[in-house]
Enzyme design. Structure first.
Site, short mmCIF file in Angstrom:
data_model
loop_
_atom_site.label_atom_id
_atom_site.label_comp_id
_atom_site.label_asym_id
_atom_site.label_seq_id
_atom_site.Cartn_x
_atom_site.Cartn_y
_atom_site.Cartn_z
N GLY A 194 0.91 -1.02 0.18
CA GLY A 194 0.08 0.10 -0.05
C GLY A 194 0.80 1.31 -0.28
O GLY A 194 1.98 1.33 -0.10
N TYR A 212 -15.01 2.61 9.35
CA TYR A 212 -13.19 2.40 9.45
C TYR A 212 -12.78 3.02 10.97
O TYR A 212 -11.83 2.58 11.53
CB TYR A 212 -12.89 3.56 8.36
CG TYR A 212 -11.39 3.71 8.30
CD1 TYR A 212 -10.54 2.55 7.94
CD2 TYR A 212 -10.78 5.03 8.62
CE1 TYR A 212 -9.02 3.07 8.04
CE2 TYR A 212 -9.67 5.30 8.66
CZ TYR A 212 -8.73 4.58 8.34
OH TYR A 212 -7.38 4.60 8.14
N1 LIG Z 1 -2.88 6.83 3.79
C1 LIG Z 1 -3.52 7.48 4.86
O1 LIG Z 1 -3.68 8.58 4.59
C2 LIG Z 1 -3.60 6.80 6.13
C3 LIG Z 1 -4.10 7.83 7.37
C4 LIG Z 1 -4.26 6.99 8.47
C5 LIG Z 1 -4.12 5.77 8.72
N2 LIG Z 1 -3.76 4.91 7.60
C6 LIG Z 1 -3.76 3.44 8.02
O2 LIG Z 1 -2.26 3.30 7.47
C7 LIG Z 1 -2.40 1.78 6.92
C8 LIG Z 1 -1.72 1.67 5.66
O3 LIG Z 1 -2.60 2.73 5.01
P1 LIG Z 1 -2.24 2.86 3.26
O4 LIG Z 1 -2.65 4.26 2.99
O5 LIG Z 1 -0.91 2.26 2.71
O6 LIG Z 1 -3.42 1.95 2.71
P2 LIG Z 1 -3.53 1.11 1.30
O7 LIG Z 1 -4.93 0.87 0.92
O8 LIG Z 1 -2.59 1.96 0.12
O9 LIG Z 1 -2.80 -0.21 1.43
C9 LIG Z 1 -3.32 -1.19 2.20
C10 LIG Z 1 -2.96 -2.70 1.90
O10 LIG Z 1 -3.46 -3.52 2.58
C11 LIG Z 1 -3.81 -4.62 1.70
N3 LIG Z 1 -4.66 -5.59 2.28
C12 LIG Z 1 -6.14 -5.33 2.13
N4 LIG Z 1 -6.78 -6.40 2.66
C13 LIG Z 1 -5.77 -7.15 3.06
C14 LIG Z 1 -5.86 -8.50 3.53
N5 LIG Z 1 -7.10 -9.28 3.81
N6 LIG Z 1 -4.92 -9.05 3.66
C15 LIG Z 1 -3.55 -8.46 3.65
N7 LIG Z 1 -3.53 -7.30 3.08
C16 LIG Z 1 -4.50 -6.82 2.71
C17 LIG Z 1 -4.13 -3.91 0.43
O11 LIG Z 1 -3.62 -4.99 -0.61
C18 LIG Z 1 -3.10 -2.60 0.48
O12 LIG Z 1 -1.81 -2.99 -0.23
C19 LIG Z 1 -3.79 1.46 7.00
O13 LIG Z 1 -4.21 0.64 8.43
C20 LIG Z 1 -4.56 2.60 7.02
O14 LIG Z 1 -5.61 2.70 7.83
C21 LIG Z 1 -3.70 5.51 6.46
#
Ligand SMILES: NC(=O)c1ccc[n+]([C@@H]2O[C@H](COP(=O)([O-])OP(=O)(O)OC[C@H]3O[C@@H](n4cnc5c(N)ncnc54)[C@H](O)[C@@H]3O)[C@@H](O)[C@H]2O)c1
Length: 320
Positions: free
Chosen positions: A10, A138
């Site tokens: 991600g 979420y």
């Molecule tokens: N990007 C942001 O702005 C932000 C802000 C606050 C918190 N977060 C948190 O940070 C973390 C990473 O966020 P991100 O932006 O990289 O998200 P993203 O959606 O880019 O990446 C999430 C990854 O999780 C993987 N995934 C989904 N379902 C899955 C499963 N069943 N098993 C294994 N992998 C699975 C997806 O394939 C993806 O690669 C998350 O927990 C998100 O809630 C992100």
């Protein structure tokens, strides 16, 4: 140090693989999706579905990481559309990863939480101990993740650490969160010269440039345990309105950014804090952001305008 990253493909995971690898850590990358282009060859890649509890135990037992960095999640906008998947990945998946750490003897777990743990009506800026009463699924699943982690810290000896990230800005494709408008303003603004944002111009939420977020993860993981007074920390960098962000991008690119609010996503944005109080992170582990709005805009636009080979490692990866 050997780190197992879930959700490694991600937006954050891709950057973290490079950051850990650059400082000499061994990375075991795991995601539903296959190896991303540009991941260092040294990072072993495993296909993992965190909704499969036996698979989580098996991978932790086989790879024996010093720490798990648990990022796998369904982000806010998608979670409202695919509730069952969001329950299974965010709630059950986090439970499975925590239990896998316990059974495989993994001593440390970092959890990516979010400003979405907070709901509407809180005095601003919102501090670490403000009530967590989210109105999004979420957010509910992130509160559960924090509480399960703290339970494992109290009862199972796990060193559980978490950061509540603001909306993160990088030049990678975002994963259907609700702060994505800020990323798209940059990406579309530079690439096509125009973008219609799905929010009101006066929308104000906390935002952060990805290099600050990545550094925060490394710093919290490295922090001496006896200096941490809590498991879960707010961190903050900037809180521009969508209009203020658009003005900065337009001034540097000439892009035409307009606004057409989408009621569902606007409701999520309106439920989140406008600004965060991160004093505990500053006091306990020396957290300081390095990028304000202007510094972020300058660097983001420069990266997006550069030919692909000139873009820094980790920022050039294609959308999955
Ligand atoms: N990007 C942001 O702005 C932000 C802000 C606050 C918190 N977060 C948190 O940070 C973390 C990473 O966020 P991100 O932006 O990289 O998200 P993203 O959606 O880019 O990446 C999430 C990854 O999780 C993987 N995934 C989904 N379902 C899955 C499963 N069943 N098993 C294994 N992998 C699975 C997806 O394939 C993806 O690669 C998350 O927990 C998100 O809630 C992100």
């Amino acid at each position: 140090m050997r780190l197992l990253i879930t959700g490694a493909a991600g937006q954050i995971g891709q950057e973290l693989i490079h950051a850990f690898h650059a400082r000499g850590d061994e990375v075991v990358a795991a995601d539903l999706r296959p190896r991303v282009a540009g991941a260092p060859d040294e990072a072993a890649w495993h296909t993992l579905d965190v909704t499969d509890s036996a698979a989580c135990v098996d991978l932790c037992t086989r790879t024996r990481p010093d720490a798990v960095v648990h990022l796998a999640a369904i982000l806010s906008a998608r979670a409202e559309e695919e509730r069952e998947t969001a329950y299974r990945v965010n709630e059950a998946g986090t439970r499975h990863v925590l239990e896998a750490c316990r059974r495989a003897g993994v001593p440390n777990l970092f959890f990516a939480s979010s400003i979405a743990v907070f709901g509407p009506g809180l005095p601003q800026p919102v501090g670490d101990d403000a009530p967590t009463r989210p109105t999004t699924l979420y957010g509910v699943t992130k509160v559960i993740g924090e509480m399960l982690g703290e339970y494992h810290a109290q009862h199972c000896g796990l060193d559980f650490r978490a950061i509540r990230f603001p909306g993160l800005i990088s030049d990678a494709e975002p994963g259907r969160g609700t702060s994505d408008y800020a990323v798209h303003m940059f990406r579309q603004g530079v690439r096509t010269g125009r973008y219609e944002a799905y929010c009101r111009p006066d929308t104000r939420i906390p935002l952060m440039y990805m290099p600050d977020a990545v550094r925060a993860v490394l710093e919290l993981i490295d922090a001496p345990k006896n200096e941490l007074r809590r498991c879960v920390y707010n961190i903050a960098a900037m809180s521009p309105t969508a209009q203020e962000l658009a003005i900065v991008i337009a001034a540097r690119t000439g892009a035409k950014i307009t606004f057409k609010p989408d009621p569902a996503r606007q409701a999520i944005l309106d439920s989140w804090p406008q600004s965060l109080d991160d004093r505990h992170a500053r006091e306990d582990w020396g957290w300081r952001p390095r990028y304000d709005l202007d510094a972020m805009a300058k660097e983001m636009i420069s990266h997006l305008q550069s030919p692909p080979e000139a873009i820094r490692v980790g920022a050039k990866l294609p959308a999955a």
